[in-house]
Design a protein around this motif. Structure first.
Motif, mmCIF file in Angstrom:
data_model
loop_
_atom_site.group_PDB
_atom_site.id
_atom_site.type_symbol
_atom_site.label_atom_id
_atom_site.label_comp_id
_atom_site.label_asym_id
_atom_site.label_seq_id
_atom_site.Cartn_x
_atom_site.Cartn_y
_atom_site.Cartn_z
ATOM 1 N N GLU A 4 1.154 -1.163 -0.044
ATOM 2 C CA GLU A 4 0.265 -0.080 0.170
ATOM 3 C C GLU A 4 0.743 1.304 0.297
ATOM 4 N N THR A 60 -9.719 5.419 5.465
ATOM 5 C CA THR A 60 -10.241 5.578 4.811
ATOM 6 C C THR A 60 -10.922 6.846 4.788
ATOM 7 N N GLU A 106 -15.905 6.812 4.493
ATOM 8 C CA GLU A 106 -15.917 6.470 3.784
ATOM 9 C C GLU A 106 -17.028 5.957 2.835
ATOM 10 N N GLY A 136 -9.075 0.502 -7.822
ATOM 11 C CA GLY A 136 -9.120 -0.869 -6.419
ATOM 12 C C GLY A 136 -7.704 -0.510 -6.757
ATOM 13 N N ASP A 139 -20.775 4.638 1.038
ATOM 14 C CA ASP A 139 -21.563 3.473 0.659
ATOM 15 C C ASP A 139 -20.954 3.009 -0.579
ATOM 16 N N GLY A 140 -20.620 1.146 -0.219
ATOM 17 C CA GLY A 140 -19.867 1.118 -1.061
ATOM 18 C C GLY A 140 -18.433 0.811 -1.676
ATOM 19 N N GLY A 141 -17.868 1.784 -0.648
ATOM 20 C CA GLY A 141 -16.639 1.739 -0.852
ATOM 21 C C GLY A 141 -15.838 3.059 -1.288
ATOM 22 N N MET A 142 -14.930 3.938 -1.088
ATOM 23 C CA MET A 142 -13.821 4.248 -1.802
ATOM 24 C C MET A 142 -13.022 4.107 -3.157
ATOM 25 N N SER A 143 -13.158 3.230 -3.553
ATOM 26 C CA SER A 143 -12.971 2.704 -4.480
ATOM 27 C C SER A 143 -14.261 2.571 -6.058
ATOM 28 N N ALA A 144 -14.866 1.647 -5.126
ATOM 29 C CA ALA A 144 -16.872 1.403 -6.231
ATOM 30 C C ALA A 144 -16.814 2.828 -6.842
ATOM 31 N N ASN A 151 -7.875 6.117 -0.335
ATOM 32 C CA ASN A 151 -8.607 4.817 -1.019
ATOM 33 C C ASN A 151 -8.019 3.968 -0.182
ATOM 34 N N HIS A 152 -6.306 3.519 -0.797
ATOM 35 C CA HIS A 152 -5.865 2.689 -0.208
ATOM 36 C C HIS A 152 -4.411 3.097 0.701
#
Length: 541
Positions: free
Chosen positions: A362, A409, A427, A448, A429-434, A402-403
């Motif tokens: 990371e 996050t 962060e 991602g 909903d559904g995650g930062m990458s998404a 993100n990572h």
């Protein structure tokens, strides 16, 4: 007239910020790659003067960040000028990297080769051209020269001291100089690909080049003031430009150093009358394209933004974004040991990531913090548009973490004064990458694999109210300079970096809580890791 120009600029920038939802004209535009312009402008009929290729030993990024071990300020010499030009805009290597970009296969062929340069450019188009207007005090025959970036030469376009035209155009900003670097922009070198979006990209390209020049000038120990608020018309006439196709955007006065090490001032009075208006460069540049297209939006916004600046007294203090409320998240102190690389090495190895991000490992909070601190240190550079020397920066840095190892996050604003992050939003909903992938409308990056996304924002409306229509160019110049410094800091730390304009600005602003304010995200930088074992080629020149 200024109010009309302001409306043109606001209408154009609004179209730029909403282009992910409402495409800009012309619709269904197709790039004619077979008829693209040459990446290196040249004047076939000009006498070419080879420039020195030897590069001096330069201070490290650490020295530039801390201010230690920097050379004593002196004037310019031809070797110093050659180093400035080569490391900032000259060709430094040929590059080939295996990645998932759609054009990878053709880049293996010589005619589609990628030639690396020290300064970043949107799409690798490099639309900025550099001219030297040399006066009588310099080491060259007085006249006008073009920097041939492909061959690292000066092309002599006109003989005779015409520096008075430039001095008259820039006024008091010329100081005691009688030689000038002029940075112009040839719109077609970018608009053939980006059409109406061109003007937004090229004004940030200019800032990236000025950011490189700022670092190199300090490393070389020579002053390099930048002038952005002048009337370009006389300089455009001198250089033989059709101002709707190419125009002067920045002027940098040069003071030469004499044989005794002292500075050489201009001969004659600074307010000497300029030469006759009909004295101009008569040689045309080579044009590879058979068909040059013009885009009404680019012409309109350029004419509007070319209006001279009229700064409102003390208003510069009202354009800087304010701090967010909330408990700061401390960042590790900048790891200056990771910046212990000569500036020349950093610029020669700088590159855009173009889909090469891989994780793990990371990105670390220390690497992120060091990049933020170095980038933010160059946000304000005094220019001739009414900004006082102690005025705050026009921009702010944000982080979509993100990572990042050691950082939760979420979204943050960077506070350079405290070297800390101010929470903006948790962060999604559904995650930062998404979330990031949904807002990115291009295909050359997978979010991602990205450690963090840096966003550079500015209060465009406040800047326009302060400086008039030219404020758009001033703001984008600072944004480009910040991006170039981020590239340098990432390169020194062996962290991948890629500047992108392909996010939905409306959604990104909403995620940062900027909706309803006059602050907007303008440019984004992706940070992350590259895999150690890659099939890359870098042939140093």
């Amino acid at each position: 007239m200024q109010q009309e120009a302001l409306e043109v600029v606001r209408e154009y920038t609004e179209a730029v910020f909403r282009r992910a939802r409402i495409p800009m004209e012309p619709l269904n535009y197709e790039v004619d790659w077979a008829d693209q312009p040459s990446r290196h402008t040249s004047y076939p009929g000009a006498l070419r003067l080879p420039l020195p290729v030897e590069l001096p030993d330069l201070p490290t990024l650490r020295d530039l960040f801390t201010g230690e071990h920097l050379p004593v300020s002196a004037g310019w010499s031809l070797p110093r000028l050659a180093a400035l030009l080569r490391l900032s805009y000259g060709v430094l290597d040929r590059r080939l990297a295996a990645n998932w970009n759609q054009d990878l296969a053709k880049r293996a062929h010589f005619e589609h080769a990628v030639w690396g340069r020290g300064t970043a450019s949107g799409g690798g188009m490099y639309p900025v051209e550099v001219f030297l207007v040399a006066g009588a005090s310099g080491p060259l025959l007085p006249g006008v020269y073009h920097y041939g970036s492909g061959q690292h030469v000066l092309e002599r376009l006109l003989v005779g001291d015409v520096s008075g035209t430039v001095r008259a155009a820039v006024g008091d900003g010329a100081g005691a100089a009688d030689s000038f670097l002029v940075a112009s922009i040839r719109f077609w070198k970018n608009s053939f690909k980006y059409n109406s979006f061109c003007y937004h990209v090229v004004t940030q390209d200019l800032g990236a080049l000025l950011g490189s020049w700022d670092l190199l000038a300090r490393a070389l120990g020579a002053p390099l003031p930048r002038l952005l608020g002048f009337d370009p018309a006389p300089i455009d006439r001198l250089l033989g430009f059709d101002s709707d196709r190419e125009s002067a955007f920045a002027v940098v006065p040069l003071e030469w150093v004499g044989g005794d090490g002292g500075r050489v001032s201009a001969t004659g009075p600074v307010d000497a009358a300029p030469p006759a208006a009909d004295v101009r460069v008569g040689q045309p540049a080579f044009e590879r394209s058979r068909r040059l297209r013009e885009f009404p939006a680019v012409i309109a916004v350029h004419r509007a933004a070319a209006a001279p600046t009229v700064a409102v007294p003390d208003a510069a203090y009202r354009v800087a974004p304010g701090d967010l409320p909330g408990e700061p998240v401390a960042l590790p102190a900048p790891d200056t040991q990771r910046l212990e690389h000569p500036l020349s090495t950093v610029l020669a190895t700088r590159s855009s990531s173009f889909g090469r991000f891989r994780r793990p490992p990371e990105l670390t909070a220390a690497e992120l913090g060091t990049t933020l601190a170095f980038a933010a240190a160059g946000r304000h550079h005094p220019v001739d548009v009414g900004l006082p020397a102690d005025a705050p920066a026009l921009t702010r840095l944000w982080v979509f973490a993100n990572h990042v190892d050691g950082l939760a996050t979420g979204s943050y604003a960077y506070c350079a004064r405290r070297h800390a992050l101010l929470p903006a939003a948790p962060e999604p909903d559904g995650g930062m990458s998404a979330f990031l992938q949904q807002q990115y409308f291009l295909t050359n990056y997978t979010m991602g694999q990205v450690g963090a996304v840096l966003a550079i924002s500015g209060r465009l409306d406040a800047v326009l109210d302060t400086f008039g229509p030219r404020g758009y160019r001033v703001l984008n110049a600072e944004i480009g300079a910040v991006a170039q410094r981020a590239y340098c800091a990432a390169t020194a730390q062996r962290v991948g970096c890629g500047a992108v304009l392909g996010f939905d600005n409306v959604s990104m602003d909403d995620a940062l809580g900027l909706t309803g304010s006059d602050e907007r995200t303008v440019l984004f930088l992706l940070l992350g890791r590259h895999p150690d074992g890659t099939a890359d080629l870098a042939y140093r020149l």
